[in-house]
Design a protein around this motif. Structure first.
Motif, short mmCIF file in Angstrom:
data_model
loop_
_atom_site.label_atom_id
_atom_site.label_comp_id
_atom_site.label_asym_id
_atom_site.label_seq_id
_atom_site.Cartn_x
_atom_site.Cartn_y
_atom_site.Cartn_z
N ALA A 27 -26.90 20.63 -47.86
CA ALA A 27 -27.11 19.19 -47.88
C ALA A 27 -25.91 18.49 -47.25
N PHE A 28 -26.15 17.30 -46.74
CA PHE A 28 -25.09 16.46 -46.21
C PHE A 28 -24.72 15.46 -47.29
N LEU A 29 -23.49 15.54 -47.80
CA LEU A 29 -23.07 14.76 -48.96
C LEU A 29 -21.99 13.75 -48.58
N LEU A 30 -22.07 12.58 -49.23
CA LEU A 30 -20.97 11.61 -49.17
C LEU A 30 -20.29 11.63 -50.53
N LEU A 31 -19.01 11.98 -50.56
CA LEU A 31 -18.22 12.04 -51.77
C LEU A 31 -17.27 10.84 -51.79
N ILE A 32 -17.39 10.00 -52.82
CA ILE A 32 -16.51 8.84 -52.96
C ILE A 32 -15.68 9.05 -54.21
N LEU A 43 -13.06 19.18 -54.44
CA LEU A 43 -14.52 19.14 -54.39
C LEU A 43 -15.03 19.34 -52.96
N GLU A 44 -14.35 18.76 -51.99
CA GLU A 44 -14.75 18.99 -50.59
C GLU A 44 -14.74 20.49 -50.29
N PHE A 45 -13.69 21.16 -50.69
CA PHE A 45 -13.57 22.59 -50.43
C PHE A 45 -14.65 23.37 -51.18
N ALA A 46 -14.80 23.07 -52.49
CA ALA A 46 -15.75 23.83 -53.31
C ALA A 46 -17.19 23.61 -52.85
N LEU A 47 -17.56 22.36 -52.57
CA LEU A 47 -18.93 22.09 -52.13
C LEU A 47 -19.17 22.64 -50.74
N ARG A 83 -17.90 25.45 -49.69
CA ARG A 83 -18.15 26.87 -49.92
C ARG A 83 -19.56 27.12 -50.44
N GLN A 84 -20.15 26.09 -51.10
CA GLN A 84 -21.53 26.23 -51.58
C GLN A 84 -22.54 25.97 -50.47
N GLY A 85 -22.06 25.67 -49.28
CA GLY A 85 -22.95 25.50 -48.14
C GLY A 85 -23.24 24.07 -47.75
N HIS A 86 -22.62 23.11 -48.44
CA HIS A 86 -22.87 21.70 -48.13
C HIS A 86 -21.91 21.21 -47.05
N ARG A 87 -22.34 20.17 -46.34
CA ARG A 87 -21.45 19.46 -45.43
C ARG A 87 -21.03 18.18 -46.13
N VAL A 88 -19.72 17.94 -46.20
CA VAL A 88 -19.21 16.84 -47.01
C VAL A 88 -18.36 15.91 -46.15
N VAL A 89 -18.64 14.60 -46.25
CA VAL A 89 -17.71 13.58 -45.77
C VAL A 89 -17.24 12.83 -47.00
N SER A 90 -16.02 12.29 -46.95
CA SER A 90 -15.48 11.67 -48.15
C SER A 90 -14.86 10.33 -47.86
N ALA A 91 -14.68 9.57 -48.94
CA ALA A 91 -14.02 8.28 -48.89
C ALA A 91 -13.24 8.11 -50.18
N ALA A 92 -12.12 7.35 -50.10
CA ALA A 92 -11.26 7.19 -51.26
C ALA A 92 -11.49 5.88 -51.99
N THR A 93 -12.26 4.97 -51.41
CA THR A 93 -12.54 3.69 -52.05
C THR A 93 -14.03 3.37 -51.91
N GLY A 94 -14.51 2.45 -52.76
CA GLY A 94 -15.90 2.04 -52.66
C GLY A 94 -16.21 1.38 -51.34
N GLU A 95 -15.26 0.54 -50.86
CA GLU A 95 -15.47 -0.15 -49.58
C GLU A 95 -15.60 0.86 -48.44
N ASP A 96 -14.70 1.86 -48.42
CA ASP A 96 -14.76 2.87 -47.37
C ASP A 96 -16.05 3.69 -47.48
N GLY A 97 -16.48 3.96 -48.73
CA GLY A 97 -17.71 4.72 -48.91
C GLY A 97 -18.92 3.98 -48.37
N LEU A 98 -19.00 2.68 -48.63
CA LEU A 98 -20.12 1.89 -48.10
C LEU A 98 -20.07 1.82 -46.58
N GLU A 99 -18.87 1.76 -46.03
CA GLU A 99 -18.74 1.77 -44.57
C GLU A 99 -19.22 3.09 -43.99
N ARG A 100 -18.85 4.19 -44.63
CA ARG A 100 -19.34 5.50 -44.19
C ARG A 100 -20.87 5.56 -44.23
N LEU A 101 -21.42 4.95 -45.27
CA LEU A 101 -22.86 4.95 -45.45
C LEU A 101 -23.55 4.17 -44.34
#
Length: 224
Positions: A2-7, A17-21, A23-41
């Motif tokens: 799955a393609f995941l957004l981690l905020i 979590l990026e590393f662990a997920l 390794r479980q086969g997921h593709r992960v993009v991340s953000a450190a704030t809610g504003e950045d997460g919504l922008e990624r979205l």
């Protein structure tokens, strides 16, 4: 995969979590704030959002509400305590499930896969008054207009419609919809029923379709 957004604002947790997920086969993009997460979205659409409750700036509840205004994207909350008001507020904001910190990556991965599996292939139509479920297209309409249901809300409606007129306990619904094989949190069920009623009932405060069975759980009553 799955393609995941981690905020998540905690650098150590986010990196772990990026590393662990990954390794479980997921593709992960991340953000450190809610504003950045919504922008990624806005830039790219993931399959699911993993969202921490405690964020700098706008918190996880507000991020969840903003996503829910226009999108049925699955959301899993990361919260500090299972008995906290965070759980209730998060579920009422539109989250599909939650995981309590400290996070076990295998548990989070299992919840992610469960949420993403929430579809029931079928080839028939179910008519419930002015609500129609097209099970082959996985589309629900009310008065001819498509309803924007989250995967969890859709799965809950399908499971209730599969057993029309039958009272289902909250524990049964946890097993059927959330695939929790232990005594889980009934607040997941109650919050999801509340959100679903707001979309399918004519007067959500006086439901005629999804009935509460006192001391048991819920029952779907087809209109006469």
């Amino acid at each position: 995969m799955a393609f995941l957004l981690l905020i998540e604002d905690d650098d150590a947790i986010r990196t772990g979590l990026e590393f662990a997920l990954g390794r479980q086969g997921h593709r992960v993009v991340s953000a450190a704030t809610g504003e950045d997460g919504l922008e990624r979205l806005r830039e790219q659409r993931p399959d699911l959002v993993v969202l921490d409750v405690m964020l700098p700036g706008i918190d996880g509840f507000e991020v969840c509400r903003r996503i829910r205004r226009n999108d049925s994207l699955p959301i899993i909350l990361l919260t500090a305590r299972s008995d906290d008001i965070d759980v209730v507020v998060g579920l009422e904001s539109g989250a599909d499930d939650y995981v309590v910190k400290p996070i076990q990556p295998r548990v989070l991965d299992a919840r992610i896969r469960t949420v993403l599996r929430r579809s029931i292939p079928a080839s028939d139509m179910v008519t419930l008054g002015n609500v129609v479920i097209d099970r082959s297209a996985m589309v629900v309409t009310k008065n001819g207009r498509e309803l924007q249901l989250t995967p969890t809300e859709l799965r809950l409606l399908l499971e209730l419609s599969n057993r029309r007129g039958q009272a289902l306990s909250r524990q049964q619904l946890l097993q059927l919809v959330w695939e929790h094989d232990y005594l889980g949190d009934s607040r997941l069920v109650d919050a999801c029923v509340q959100r679903l009623r707001a979309k399918v009932e004519d007067v959500p405060s006086r439901p005629t379709l999804i009935r509460t069975v006192r001391g048991v759980g819920y029952r779907l009553d087809p209109p006469a």
